[in-house]
Structures are given as structure tokens and as C-alpha cells.
Design an enzyme around this catalytic site. Structure first.
Site: not given
Length: 270
Positions: A221, A191, A123
Site C-alpha cells: 500500500h 478495506n 495494513a
């Protein structure tokens, strides 16, 4: 063209999405030959949803039968699965990249053995730029992850620091450290910082900030990369998976795109 035989380890959100993709969008190049999960209920449920009689196998059976093993289980087992695929000469796609931090030597072993290891960007956007920048000199890589409160439930770091998510009423920075520390404290939540570390300056030098708020509805993010090339800033807003708020829907799409690319002769991007 012979289809690539795929075996999936882990029948959760991403493993299931990949299994369905093997039987739909990727069916012309890939063949699903088995699924595996330590939770028998999950593997049985996925089996019922798949076309044909896809067998539920043990890990060794998956590795033996597949050309390409897909790890979609957890960071606690991804390194061990990689070891076994290297031993048996099988290629592997790893979703739980966090399990490779501290085990980077396995990637060297895989390369020496001629084993292909695929690590989806997850992602996150900007991995292509980071890889390009890594050919020169990198100065810093900083990841700021913003997640809804529910997306952080169960994280070991919260228990260690006695942080109660129910007490958080406003935007709060709950972690600021390097990628190694982030993965240990939030193994199911960040992750992406492992992928960022392996593509860039390493886990000890990659800075990670985790922010949460009751008002957040998306996983966000933000990546800032500086080096002799200049500066890269990216922001990715990803909707959480409907079946698992800890996983971004984009992570599943990234895995499908990577899996589809395995069979393609043309590779786009760095």
C-alpha cells in the site's frame, strides 16, 4: 482492575487472531466472553481451539454479554452491527470499515450516544500523519494498492468488467477511481481505503488505484498525501495471511494493537 468483556463477531482470520490474543497477550486486561459467526463450522472450529468453554452465541447474545463488541465479519453487516451496539450502549471495534462508507451518520450517532468506536489502521501506515494533516487543509489523498492475483479473487468488479485474473501476465492497473467505487468493487480487498477516507478528505475525494501481477507476493500500500502542511509518502509491504491471502497479516496485528490500546491509559501517537 475489572477486565473488559469482549465478544467477537466473525470467526475468520482476523476474528480468530483476536480471540487468541484475548487469551494470551491481552489476557490481563480483556476477557473473551463469546464468539459468533453465521457459519456454524467456523465458530465451532474456533471454539475448539480456544481455552475454556467460550460460548458460541447469536449476535444479540454477544452484544448483551460484552462491554466491547468486535466486528470481524464483513462490510455487508458492519453498519448493522454498529446500529445495534449504539442501541444497546456498547462500544465497538470495527474491522470491516468499508461498510461505514455511506453510513457515516452512524458515527455521529455513536458520538452523541457516548459510544466509543474503534477503527484500526489495518495494513496501512501513515494514518497518524493524515489525521494531523487533516487539522489543516488537505489537497489530495491517493492510495495505490498492489496485490497478488490470488488476493483479488472473487471481487465483484472483476465479474462486472469480465476481467479474468488468469489472463493477467504482467503488472496491470485493474482499477482507478475513488474510494467509494473501490469498496463497492473490491469489498474484501481494499478495506484500507475506507480508513484512509474517514481519516482524511472523504471517500469521494480519495483516489484509489489497484494494481496486480503474477509476480507479486506481498500486499503493498502506497499513500501520497498533499496539503498546506507539505507532502507525506508512505509504503507498506505486508505479507498476506497464511490462512487468507485477501488479508494482510499486518491487518490482524493492527486489530490486536488497537484492542490492547482500549484498556491502556496512555495513548501514543496522534
Amino acid at each position: 482492575m475489572n477486565k473488559i468483556k469482549v465478544g467477537i463477531v466473525g470467526c475468520g482470520t482476523i476474528g480468530s487472531e483476536l480471540a487468541f490474543a484475548c487469551q494470551s497477550a491481552l489476557k490481563n486486561s480483556l476477557s473473551l466472553v463469546g464468539i459468533c459467526d453465521k457459519d456454524g463450522k467456523k465458530s465451532a472450529s474456533l471454539k475448539k481451539s480456544l481455552k475454556g468453554n467460550i460460548p458460541v452465541l447469536e449476535l444479540d447474545g454477544i452484544i448483551k454479554k460484552a462491554d466491547l463488541v468486535v466486528e470481524a465479519a464483513s462490510a455487508s453487516v458492519s453498519a448493522d452491527i454498529l446500529k445495534k451496539t449504539i442501541k444497546h450502549g456498547k462500544d465497538i471495534l470495527i474491522m470491516s470499515v468499508g461498510g461505514l462508507l455511506g453510513n457515516e451518520g452512524l458515527l455521529v450517532s455513536a458520538a452523541k450516544a457516548g459510544i466509543k468506536v474503534y477503527l484500526p489502521s489495518g495494513a496501512l501506515s501513515g494514518i497518524d500523519g493524515l489525521k494531523s494533516a487533516s487539522a489543516g487543509k488537505l489537497e489530495s489523498v491517493v492510495l495505490t494498492t498492489r496485490k497478488p492475483v490470488k488476493g483479488l479473487e472473487g471481487a465483484p468488479y472483476l465479474r462486472e468488467k469480465n476481467i479474468k485474473l488468469s489472463d493477467i501476465k504482467n503488472e496491470t492497473v485493474i482499477f482507478d477511481g475513488n474510494a467509494n467505487e473501490a469498496i463497492k468493487g473490491f469489498p474484501q480487498n481494499v478495506n484500507v481505503c475506507a480508513v484512509l477516507s474517514l481519516a482524511g478528505i472523504g471517500a469521494d475525494k480519495t483516489r484509489v488505484r489497484i494494481v496486480t501481477s503474477p509476480d507479486y507476493t506481498k500486499n503493498v500500500h502506497e499513500v501520497e498525501i498533499t496539503g498546506d502542511f507539505g507532502k507525506i509518502s508512505t509504503r507498506t509491504e505486508s505479507v498476506p495471511s497464511k490462512s487468507n491471502p485477501k488479508t494482510s497479516y499486518l491487518a490482524a496485528l493492527s486489530a490486536i494493537a488497537t484492542l490492547g490500546g482500549v484498556a491502556k491509559s496512555v495513548q501514543v501517537g496522534t
